[in-house]
Design an enzyme around this catalytic site. Structure first.
Site, PDB file in Angstrom:
ATOM      1  N   GLY A  86     -15.330  -7.104  -9.137  1.00  0.00           N
ATOM      2  CA  GLY A  86     -14.755  -7.126  -7.788  1.00  0.00           C
ATOM      3  C   GLY A  86     -15.154  -5.903  -6.970  1.00  0.00           C
TER       4      GLY A  86
ATOM      5  N   SER B 198       0.810  -1.226   0.000  1.00  0.00           N
ATOM      6  CA  SER B 198       0.000   0.000   0.000  1.00  0.00           C
ATOM      7  C   SER B 198       0.845   1.278   0.000  1.00  0.00           C
ATOM      8  CB  SER B 198      -0.922   0.036   1.219  1.00  0.00           C
ATOM      9  OG  SER B 198      -1.582   1.289   1.249  1.00  0.00           O
TER      10      SER B 198
ATOM     11  N   VAL C 270     -14.109  -2.956  -6.352  1.00  0.00           N
ATOM     12  CA  VAL C 270     -14.078  -1.550  -6.766  1.00  0.00           C
ATOM     13  C   VAL C 270     -15.229  -1.214  -7.733  1.00  0.00           C
ATOM     14  CG1 VAL C 270     -12.540  -1.854  -8.778  1.00  0.00           C
ATOM     15  CG2 VAL C 270     -12.440   0.257  -7.460  1.00  0.00           C
TER      16      VAL C 270
ATOM     17  N   LYS D 155     -13.549  -4.054   2.638  1.00  0.00           N
ATOM     18  CA  LYS D 155     -14.400  -2.870   2.447  1.00  0.00           C
ATOM     19  C   LYS D 155     -15.868  -3.121   2.792  1.00  0.00           C
ATOM     20  CE  LYS D 155     -11.432  -0.520  -0.860  1.00  0.00           C
ATOM     21  NZ  LYS D 155     -11.316   0.211  -2.113  1.00  0.00           N
TER      22      LYS D 155
ATOM     23  N   ASP E   9     -14.002   6.136  -2.951  1.00  0.00           N
ATOM     24  CA  ASP E   9     -13.607   5.587  -4.258  1.00  0.00           C
ATOM     25  C   ASP E   9     -14.464   6.152  -5.388  1.00  0.00           C
ATOM     26  OD1 ASP E   9     -11.551   3.938  -3.318  1.00  0.00           O
ATOM     27  OD2 ASP E   9     -12.954   2.337  -2.792  1.00  0.00           O
TER      28      ASP E   9
ATOM     29  N   THR F 177      -8.924  -1.266   2.999  1.00  0.00           N
ATOM     30  CA  THR F 177      -8.711  -1.741   1.638  1.00  0.00           C
ATOM     31  C   THR F 177      -9.002  -3.234   1.536  1.00  0.00           C
ATOM     32  OG1 THR F 177      -7.213  -1.643  -0.260  1.00  0.00           O
ATOM     33  CG2 THR F 177      -6.166  -1.982   1.873  1.00  0.00           C
TER      34      THR F 177
ATOM     35  N   GLY G  54      -4.713   3.737 -13.120  1.00  0.00           N
ATOM     36  CA  GLY G  54      -5.498   4.082 -11.936  1.00  0.00           C
ATOM     37  C   GLY G  54      -4.821   5.002 -10.924  1.00  0.00           C
TER      38      GLY G  54
HETATM   39  P1  ATR Z   1     -12.733  -9.056  -4.753  1.00  0.00           P
HETATM   40  O1  ATR Z   1     -13.696  -9.870  -5.536  1.00  0.00           O
HETATM   41  O2  ATR Z   1     -12.233  -9.719  -3.527  1.00  0.00           O
HETATM   42  O3  ATR Z   1     -13.150  -7.666  -4.557  1.00  0.00           O
HETATM   43  P2  ATR Z   1     -10.956  -7.981  -6.618  1.00  0.00           P
HETATM   44  O4  ATR Z   1      -9.471  -8.171  -6.650  1.00  0.00           O
HETATM   45  O5  ATR Z   1     -11.533  -6.673  -6.374  1.00  0.00           O
HETATM   46  O6  ATR Z   1     -11.441  -9.045  -5.622  1.00  0.00           O
HETATM   47  O7  ATR Z   1     -11.621  -8.524  -7.964  1.00  0.00           O
HETATM   48  C1  ATR Z   1     -11.013  -9.396  -8.741  1.00  0.00           C
HETATM   49  C2  ATR Z   1     -11.602  -9.271 -10.139  1.00  0.00           C
HETATM   50  O8  ATR Z   1     -10.618  -9.718 -11.053  1.00  0.00           O
HETATM   51  C3  ATR Z   1     -12.806 -10.176 -10.332  1.00  0.00           C
HETATM   52  O9  ATR Z   1     -13.670  -9.603 -11.255  1.00  0.00           O
HETATM   53  C4  ATR Z   1     -12.136 -11.430 -10.901  1.00  0.00           C
HETATM   54  O10 ATR Z   1     -12.973 -12.256 -11.649  1.00  0.00           O
HETATM   55  P3  ATR Z   1     -13.728 -13.497 -10.961  1.00  0.00           P
HETATM   56  O11 ATR Z   1     -14.943 -12.910 -10.304  1.00  0.00           O
HETATM   57  O12 ATR Z   1     -14.041 -14.390 -12.090  1.00  0.00           O
HETATM   58  O13 ATR Z   1     -12.762 -14.088  -9.975  1.00  0.00           O
HETATM   59  C5  ATR Z   1     -11.120 -10.809 -11.782  1.00  0.00           C
HETATM   60  N1  ATR Z   1     -10.033 -11.728 -12.107  1.00  0.00           N
HETATM   61  C6  ATR Z   1      -9.027 -12.103 -11.305  1.00  0.00           C
HETATM   62  N2  ATR Z   1      -8.191 -12.948 -11.972  1.00  0.00           N
HETATM   63  C7  ATR Z   1      -8.706 -13.080 -13.229  1.00  0.00           C
HETATM   64  C8  ATR Z   1      -8.303 -13.789 -14.402  1.00  0.00           C
HETATM   65  N3  ATR Z   1      -7.197 -14.545 -14.412  1.00  0.00           N
HETATM   66  N4  ATR Z   1      -9.054 -13.680 -15.513  1.00  0.00           N
HETATM   67  C9  ATR Z   1     -10.169 -12.918 -15.519  1.00  0.00           C
HETATM   68  N5  ATR Z   1     -10.608 -12.218 -14.445  1.00  0.00           N
HETATM   69  C10 ATR Z   1      -9.885 -12.294 -13.320  1.00  0.00           C
END
Ligand code: ATR
Length: 265
Positions: free
Chosen positions: A127, A14, A129, A65, A101, A61, A232
């Site tokens: 995810g 961070s 955000v 959240k 955010d 974070t 970002g």
């Molecule tokens: P969280 O869901 O805990 O908030 P995030 O890091 O904010 O996590 O979100 C991860 C995002 O990246 C998700 O949309 C995830 O897709 P999935 O819901 O299918 O897991 C996406 N993501 C992570 N790795 C990926 C990959 N290899 N290919 C496509 N999408 C990926």
């Protein structure tokens, strides 16, 4: 001396302390901002430190959240709309959960002077955000929002709260003005989203919420096809800017020295 923290897991990466401590020093505020590695079990402990005034405020974070919400006495409209809290502060006897955010994303888009009004947008990812991006886009008057996510169920759940967003199948190509990578793909070198950007040549706007690395493969490919790209970084700086102003009642300056600190770290 006042004390502030950013809490998350992992937290080592961070850069929030870099930003906040820079502004604290510039504004001669006697306070310190640090990072704290958290587990879910530690949340009540940090809540009681906030209530007693031992800690004056925190940023939350990934992945917490949503987890702080039930501990709040009150939520700002932004926190309610997104079910996501990234900034906590004391107001009288009450602990308030807020979300900066949304403003972070909105100010970042305004900063790069992209006219988003009535535009068609594709969001990749579902995810933590994404609710903030959806609320910000709506506020800015976009035309239409499409969303795709590798895991369809997660996207469906999200869209229940944002029914005007159109879910499209993973990998489907669609004619839009702006494409936002809101996944974590690109954080690691060699990460590849495998999005076919042929046909998106020129004048489309590719935005990645990732700012480290500076240019993900998603942005690199888009740029090589002549599109406008943005990472970002400013969203990250502006969400911190909004949190700082809530806690210290000062709008700190975003100068080139600060931006360099984030780029070089
Ligand atoms: P969280 O869901 O805990 O908030 P995030 O890091 O904010 O996590 O979100 C991860 C995002 O990246 C998700 O949309 C995830 O897709 P999935 O819901 O299918 O897991 C996406 N993501 C992570 N790795 C990926 C990959 N290899 N290919 C496509 N999408 C990926």
């Amino acid at each position: 001396m006042k004390k502030f923290f950013v809490v998350g897991n992992p937290i080592e990466h961070s850069l929030s302390p870099v930003i906040h401590n820079y502004w604290l020093e510039k504004n001669n505020i006697n306070a310190k901002y640090e990072k704290k590695l958290l587990t879910k079990e530690n949340i009540p402990e940090i809540i009681s430190s906030l209530k007693s005034g031992k800690i004056n405020g925190i940023n939350v974070t990934v992945p917490f959240k949503g987890d702080f919400i039930s501990f709040m006495d009150d939520l700002s409209d932004e926190a309610k709309q997104t079910n996501s809290v990234n900034t906590i502060y004391n107001l009288g006897e009450k602990l308030i959960g807020h979300n900066t955010d949304i403003a972070g994303f909105e100010l970042a888009i305004r900063h790069c002077k992209y006219d988003i009004n009535k535009k068609k947008i594709l969001i990749i990812g579902a995810g933590g955000v994404v609710p903030s991006i959806l609320v910000a886009l709506k506020r800015m008057g976009v035309g239409k929002i499409f969303l795709q996510n590798r895991t369809v169920d997660k996207a469906k759940k999200l869209i229940e709260f944002f029914p005007e967003t159109t879910l499209i199948e993973w990998g489907t190509k669609i004619e839009v003005d702006m494409i936002i990578n809101a996944t974590s793909v690109g954080l690691k070198e060699n990460d590849n989203l495998n999005i076919d950007i042929n046909g998106f040549e020129g004048n489309k706007f590719f935005y990645d919420v990732i700012y480290n690395p500076k240019e993900t493969k998603f942005l690199k490919d888009a740029k090589s096809q002549g599109n406008i790209t943005e990472n970002g970084k400013m969203m990250f700086i502006y969400q911190a800017h909004q949190a700082f102003s809530v806690w210290h009642k000062i709008l700190p300056k975003i100068d080139s020295e600060l931006i360099k600190l984030i780029e070089n770290d």
